[in-house]
Design an enzyme around this catalytic site. Structure first.
Site, PDB file in Angstrom:
ATOM      1  N   GLY A 125      26.456 -62.461  41.498  1.00 59.24           N
ATOM      2  CA  GLY A 125      25.870 -62.450  42.746  1.00 59.24           C
ATOM      3  C   GLY A 125      24.379 -62.646  42.838  1.00 59.24           C
ATOM      4  O   GLY A 125      23.843 -62.354  42.079  1.00 59.24           O
ATOM      5  N   GLU A 163      22.355 -57.291  33.786  1.00 60.19           N
ATOM      6  CA  GLU A 163      21.533 -58.606  33.590  1.00 60.19           C
ATOM      7  C   GLU A 163      21.920 -59.747  32.543  1.00 60.19           C
ATOM      8  O   GLU A 163      21.587 -60.142  31.785  1.00 60.19           O
ATOM      9  CB  GLU A 163      20.052 -58.102  33.337  1.00 60.19           C
ATOM     10  CG  GLU A 163      19.489 -57.242  34.443  1.00 60.19           C
ATOM     11  CD  GLU A 163      19.159 -57.614  35.570  1.00 60.19           C
ATOM     12  OE1 GLU A 163      19.401 -59.011  35.752  1.00 60.19           O
ATOM     13  OE2 GLU A 163      18.818 -56.644  36.540  1.00 60.19           O
ATOM     14  N   ALA A 164      23.252 -59.806  32.700  1.00 57.14           N
ATOM     15  CA  ALA A 164      23.787 -60.660  31.652  1.00 57.14           C
ATOM     16  C   ALA A 164      23.614 -62.136  31.530  1.00 57.14           C
ATOM     17  O   ALA A 164      23.766 -62.822  30.629  1.00 57.14           O
ATOM     18  CB  ALA A 164      25.480 -60.521  31.860  1.00 57.14           C
ATOM     19  N   GLN A 165      22.989 -62.505  32.789  1.00 55.74           N
ATOM     20  CA  GLN A 165      22.131 -63.722  32.475  1.00 55.74           C
ATOM     21  C   GLN A 165      21.094 -63.913  31.453  1.00 55.74           C
ATOM     22  O   GLN A 165      21.108 -65.153  30.967  1.00 55.74           O
ATOM     23  CB  GLN A 165      21.797 -64.265  34.275  1.00 55.74           C
ATOM     24  CG  GLN A 165      20.286 -63.540  34.324  1.00 55.74           C
ATOM     25  CD  GLN A 165      20.503 -62.216  35.117  1.00 55.74           C
ATOM     26  OE1 GLN A 165      21.488 -61.578  35.145  1.00 55.74           O
ATOM     27  NE2 GLN A 165      19.360 -61.627  35.620  1.00 55.74           N
ATOM     28  N   CYS A 180      18.594 -71.646  54.262  1.00 47.69           N
ATOM     29  CA  CYS A 180      16.943 -71.228  54.329  1.00 47.69           C
ATOM     30  C   CYS A 180      16.315 -71.656  53.175  1.00 47.69           C
ATOM     31  O   CYS A 180      15.071 -71.710  53.005  1.00 47.69           O
ATOM     32  CB  CYS A 180      17.089 -69.707  54.652  1.00 47.69           C
ATOM     33  SG  CYS A 180      17.503 -68.914  56.002  1.00 47.69           S
TER      34      CYS A 180
END
Length: 200
Positions: free
Chosen positions: A9, A90-92, A190
Site C-alpha cells: 500500500g 519494508e519488503a520493497q 493530486c
C-alpha cells in the site's frame, strides 16, 4: 500449504500495524514467528514501529547481500525450527534474489511468509523487491489509505524541506539525509498536479 503473501500500500496505509497485529495473533496462539526488515531502513533502527505507537524489535536485519534463507534457518534454530510465520516489514528494500529466497523458504521449508511494503517510489517506479514480489507472491493484498483530497492514495510523493521533489535517489530516509525528507500519500490526480504532469 505455506504461501508467500505480499501486502502492499501507499505510505501510511497501516502496513506495520497490520504486521505487528499478525505477529500478536500467532503468538497469542502459542506459535513462534520471526520478524525482520532490511537494514537499509534505518528509521527505527532494529524496531518495527507503527504510527499508532506500537513497536517491537526485529529478530534480525537483512543486509543487501545477505542470504535470507540462511538467516531464517539460523534464527529458527532458537525454536527448534518450529516457526509458524516469517514477517518482513519494508519488503520493497529486499533484493530480487532475496525475494527468490522467500519463495524457497515458503515452498521448500514450509514457512509462510508475509511481506509488507510499498510498490513504487516517489517517481512512481517499482522498487526491485516489490516488482519481484508482484511476480512471485501467491497472494497480493492492497492495504488502502486516502489522499488529502479523500480519494484512494496510489503514490508516495517526496518532500525535502517541505517542498515536493521529483528527482533524486530512489531511497531517501529522513535520518540519512541532511535535509528533512518526508513523504505524502497521494492519489493520481493530486500527484500529477504537484508534479506538473510528470510521472518519472
Amino acid at each position: 500449504m505455506a504461501k508467500l503473501y505480499f501486502r502492499y500500500g501507499a505510505m501510511n496505509s497501516g502496513k506495520s500495524t497490520a504486521l505487528l497485529q499478525a505477529a500478536f495473533n500467532y503468538e497469542e496462539r502459542g506459535q513462534h514467528v520471526l520478524l525482520a526488515k532490511p537494514e537499509i531502513d534505518t528509521k527505527g533502527a532494529d524496531q518495527i514501529s507503527s504510527r499508532l505507537g506500537v513497536e517491537r524489535q526485529v529478530d534480525f536485519l537483512i543486509a543487501p547481500d545477505a542470504d535470507l534463507r540462511a538467516l531464517v534457518v539460523e534464527h529458527a534454530a532458537r525454536y527448534d525450527g518450529r516457526v509458524a510465520c516469517l514477517l518482513i516489514d519494508e519488503a520493497q528494500f529486499l533484493t530480487p534474489a532475496q525475494v527468490d529466497d522467500l519463495l524457497r523458504i515458503v515452498v521448500d521449508d514450509g514457512i509462510p511468509a508475509l511481506a509488507y511494503g510499498i510498490r513504487t517510489d516517489f517517481q512512481t517506479r517499482a522498487f526491485p523487491g516489490s516488482a519481484r514480489l508482484l511476480e512471485l507472491a501467491h497472494s497480493l493484498e492492497e492495504l488502502k489509505t486516502i489522499c488529502r483530497c479523500g480519494r484512494k492514495a496510489l503514490f508516495n510523493a517526496r518532500l525535502v524541506g517541505g517542498r515536493f521533489v521529483f528527482d533524486g535517489d530512489q531511497v531517501a530516509i529522513d535520518e540519512l539525509s541532511h535535509e528533512k525528507v518526508t513523504y505524502e500519500s497521494m492519489c493520481a490526480e493530486c500527484y500529477l498536479r504537484e508534479s506538473g504532469g510528470r510521472l518519472s
